[in-house]
Design a protein around this motif. Sequence first.
Motif, PDB file in Angstrom:
ATOM      1  N   LYS A   1       0.824  -1.200   0.000  1.00 25.60           N
ATOM      2  CA  LYS A   1       0.000   0.000   0.000  1.00 25.60           C
ATOM      3  C   LYS A   1       0.869   1.266   0.000  1.00 25.60           C
ATOM      4  CE  LYS A   1      -4.027  -2.033  -0.020  1.00 25.60           C
ATOM      5  NZ  LYS A   1      -4.947  -2.036   1.105  1.00 25.60           N
ATOM      6  N   GLU A   2       0.406   2.265  -0.705  1.00 29.60           N
ATOM      7  CA  GLU A   2       1.154   3.495  -0.946  1.00 29.60           C
ATOM      8  C   GLU A   2       1.686   4.175   0.323  1.00 29.60           C
ATOM      9  OE1 GLU A   2       2.963   6.650  -2.875  1.00 29.60           O
ATOM     10  OE2 GLU A   2       2.249   4.725  -3.663  1.00 29.60           O
ATOM     11  N   PRO A   3       0.922   4.278   1.413  1.00 27.83           N
ATOM     12  CA  PRO A   3       1.452   4.968   2.600  1.00 27.83           C
ATOM     13  C   PRO A   3       2.729   4.343   3.161  1.00 27.83           C
ATOM     14  CG  PRO A   3      -0.924   4.737   2.776  1.00 27.83           C
ATOM     15  CD  PRO A   3      -0.493   3.900   1.598  1.00 27.83           C
ATOM     16  N   LEU A   4       2.975   3.071   2.869  1.00 26.59           N
ATOM     17  CA  LEU A   4       4.159   2.397   3.397  1.00 26.59           C
ATOM     18  C   LEU A   4       5.369   2.547   2.484  1.00 26.59           C
ATOM     19  CD1 LEU A   4       2.639  -0.945   4.772  1.00 26.59           C
ATOM     20  CD2 LEU A   4       2.938   1.242   5.937  1.00 26.59           C
ATOM     21  N   ILE A   5       5.175   3.015   1.269  1.00 22.97           N
ATOM     22  CA  ILE A   5       6.304   3.117   0.329  1.00 22.97           C
ATOM     23  C   ILE A   5       6.564   4.547  -0.140  1.00 22.97           C
ATOM     24  CG2 ILE A   5       6.055   0.745  -0.494  1.00 22.97           C
ATOM     25  CD1 ILE A   5       4.576   1.780  -2.923  1.00 22.97           C
ATOM     26  N   CYS A   6       5.717   5.491   0.264  1.00 20.84           N
ATOM     27  CA  CYS A   6       5.852   6.862  -0.249  1.00 20.84           C
ATOM     28  C   CYS A   6       7.087   7.568   0.289  1.00 20.84           C
ATOM     29  CB  CYS A   6       4.594   7.672   0.070  1.00 20.84           C
ATOM     30  SG  CYS A   6       4.294   7.896   1.834  1.00 20.84           S
ATOM     31  N   SER A   7       7.725   7.054   1.353  1.00 22.12           N
ATOM     32  CA  SER A   7       8.926   7.708   1.882  1.00 22.12           C
ATOM     33  C   SER A   7      10.053   7.736   0.860  1.00 22.12           C
ATOM     34  CB  SER A   7       9.404   6.992   3.154  1.00 22.12           C
ATOM     35  OG  SER A   7       9.750   5.643   2.875  1.00 22.12           O
ATOM     36  N   LEU A   8       9.984   6.864  -0.143  1.00 19.44           N
ATOM     37  CA  LEU A   8      11.011   6.843  -1.188  1.00 19.44           C
ATOM     38  C   LEU A   8      11.059   8.152  -1.968  1.00 19.44           C
ATOM     39  CD1 LEU A   8      11.103   3.371  -2.963  1.00 19.44           C
ATOM     40  CD2 LEU A   8      12.813   4.392  -1.473  1.00 19.44           C
ATOM     41  N   ASN A   9       9.948   8.880  -1.962  1.00 23.28           N
ATOM     42  CA  ASN A   9       9.907  10.141  -2.685  1.00 23.28           C
ATOM     43  C   ASN A   9      10.892  11.157  -2.116  1.00 23.28           C
ATOM     44  OD1 ASN A   9       7.848   9.121  -4.325  1.00 23.28           O
ATOM     45  ND2 ASN A   9       6.252   9.824  -2.927  1.00 23.28           N
ATOM     46  N   PHE A  10      11.328  10.924  -0.881  1.00 20.46           N
ATOM     47  CA  PHE A  10      12.273  11.833  -0.233  1.00 20.46           C
ATOM     48  C   PHE A  10      13.702  11.624  -0.737  1.00 20.46           C
ATOM     49  CE2 PHE A  10      15.221  12.686   3.326  1.00 20.46           C
ATOM     50  CZ  PHE A  10      14.947  14.032   3.535  1.00 20.46           C
ATOM     51  N   ILE A  11      13.967  10.429  -1.274  1.00 18.03           N
ATOM     52  CA  ILE A  11      15.323  10.071  -1.700  1.00 18.03           C
ATOM     53  C   ILE A  11      15.545  10.491  -3.148  1.00 18.03           C
ATOM     54  CG2 ILE A  11      17.012   8.214  -1.878  1.00 18.03           C
ATOM     55  CD1 ILE A  11      16.009   8.757   0.957  1.00 18.03           C
ATOM     56  N   GLU A  12      16.489  11.404  -3.370  1.00 21.30           N
ATOM     57  CA  GLU A  12      16.765  11.867  -4.723  1.00 21.30           C
ATOM     58  C   GLU A  12      17.560  10.846  -5.530  1.00 21.30           C
ATOM     59  OE1 GLU A  12      18.615  15.669  -4.592  1.00 21.30           O
ATOM     60  OE2 GLU A  12      16.884  16.672  -3.682  1.00 21.30           O
ATOM     61  N   ASN A  13      18.554  10.222  -4.896  1.00 22.77           N
ATOM     62  CA  ASN A  13      19.382   9.236  -5.596  1.00 22.77           C
ATOM     63  C   ASN A  13      19.210   7.880  -4.905  1.00 22.77           C
ATOM     64  OD1 ASN A  13      21.267   7.738  -6.953  1.00 22.77           O
ATOM     65  ND2 ASN A  13      22.991   9.107  -6.560  1.00 22.77           N
ATOM     66  N   ARG A  14      18.343   7.053  -5.433  1.00 18.29           N
ATOM     67  CA  ARG A  14      18.030   5.783  -4.796  1.00 18.29           C
ATOM     68  C   ARG A  14      19.173   4.780  -4.879  1.00 18.29           C
ATOM     69  NH1 ARG A  14      11.676   5.108  -6.748  1.00 18.29           N
ATOM     70  NH2 ARG A  14      10.938   7.005  -5.664  1.00 18.29           N
ATOM     71  N   SER A  15      20.112   5.014  -5.781  1.00 23.84           N
ATOM     72  CA  SER A  15      21.266   4.110  -5.876  1.00 23.84           C
ATOM     73  C   SER A  15      22.152   4.209  -4.639  1.00 23.84           C
ATOM     74  CB  SER A  15      22.088   4.423  -7.129  1.00 23.84           C
ATOM     75  OG  SER A  15      22.658   5.721  -7.045  1.00 23.84           O
ATOM     76  N   GLU A  16      21.944   5.241  -3.831  1.00 22.19           N
ATOM     77  CA  GLU A  16      22.725   5.413  -2.606  1.00 22.19           C
ATOM     78  C   GLU A  16      22.056   4.776  -1.389  1.00 22.19           C
ATOM     79  OE1 GLU A  16      24.604   9.794  -3.741  1.00 22.19           O
ATOM     80  OE2 GLU A  16      22.914   9.632  -2.345  1.00 22.19           O
ATOM     81  N   LEU A  17      20.805   4.390  -1.537  1.00 22.77           N
ATOM     82  CA  LEU A  17      20.027   3.911  -0.395  1.00 22.77           C
ATOM     83  C   LEU A  17      20.431   2.496  -0.002  1.00 22.77           C
ATOM     84  CD1 LEU A  17      17.651   4.678   1.483  1.00 22.77           C
ATOM     85  CD2 LEU A  17      16.131   3.533  -0.145  1.00 22.77           C
ATOM     86  N   SER A  18      20.741   2.294   1.280  1.00 23.40           N
ATOM     87  CA  SER A  18      21.117   0.971   1.769  1.00 23.40           C
ATOM     88  C   SER A  18      20.076   0.376   2.706  1.00 23.40           C
ATOM     89  CB  SER A  18      22.467   1.025   2.484  1.00 23.40           C
ATOM     90  OG  SER A  18      22.405   1.869   3.620  1.00 23.40           O
ATOM     91  N   ARG A  19      19.212   1.211   3.261  1.00 23.97           N
ATOM     92  CA  ARG A  19      18.138   0.690   4.126  1.00 23.97           C
ATOM     93  C   ARG A  19      17.120   1.794   4.376  1.00 23.97           C
ATOM     94  NH1 ARG A  19      19.822  -2.617   9.302  1.00 23.97           N
ATOM     95  NH2 ARG A  19      20.018  -4.213   7.673  1.00 23.97           N
ATOM     96  N   SER A  20      15.858   1.415   4.454  1.00 24.79           N
ATOM     97  CA  SER A  20      14.796   2.347   4.804  1.00 24.79           C
ATOM     98  C   SER A  20      13.685   1.567   5.486  1.00 24.79           C
ATOM     99  CB  SER A  20      14.253   3.064   3.562  1.00 24.79           C
ATOM    100  OG  SER A  20      13.190   3.929   3.915  1.00 24.79           O
TER     101      SER A  20
END
Length: 237
Positions: free
Chosen positions: A144-163
């Motif tokens: 569901k969207e409310p659980l995944i929308c925090s990704l919108n805060f990340i500009e470069n997702r290739s840098e993300l290691s955990r959320s």
Amino acid sequence: MPDNFLKQVILRLDFLSEIDRSQQVLEDITKDVSDILPEFETRDIVSVEMTIDQAQKTTKERRYKSFSFRNNTTNNSLVLEPSAIIFDLKEYNNYEEFKRLVQKVIQNLGEQTQSIKVSKIGLRYINQIIIKEGSPFDWTNLIKEPLICSLNFIENRSELSRSVGVIELNKSDYHVRFQYGWFNSEYPNPIAKKEFVLDYDCYSDDEIDISSIISQIRILHDEIKNLYEQSTYTENL
């Protein structure tokens, strides 16, 4: 709730006093669970409790035996501590089968069965959703969207290691701690696999009779089931 993504189910029962772990009780439990937990093991446990006040530091050591019933094939286990029982299931089929296992253990606690009090019940379902294809960050129509929308805060997702997010709820007679997100099995490397965790931990610290354990577990189970259905598009998983 689908079982194919369940990584682990944990049930912990804490009691106000020590439970009966006599040789007779151990033999009775062994007989009743031997078809699913055939291996038995005794361990000597040492716990250290430290108390610090303004005047001094006090260390208290406690030694006790822990009795473990295991299945080395499924990695399922049951542990009897002096005042606690822990069920840890890595292979889980369904709730009714799980309930029968719990009932078998409870009914063999000897003469205490009618009088012993439970101080806390905790039930935890850890879902690890792994999908082999697609972007690690594309969970549209799955989560569901409310659980995944925090990704919108990340500009470069290739840098993300955990959320991973945390939601805590205080219900009328129990509590919920819900952790969700990109846990990343390859952490601290950047996220490369399509994995998502839904970790539901429900617990009640109200004192109840042992005869009420099964009904309380059912309440916690139903809460977790409802939360899972609210978290996902179950028809697509």
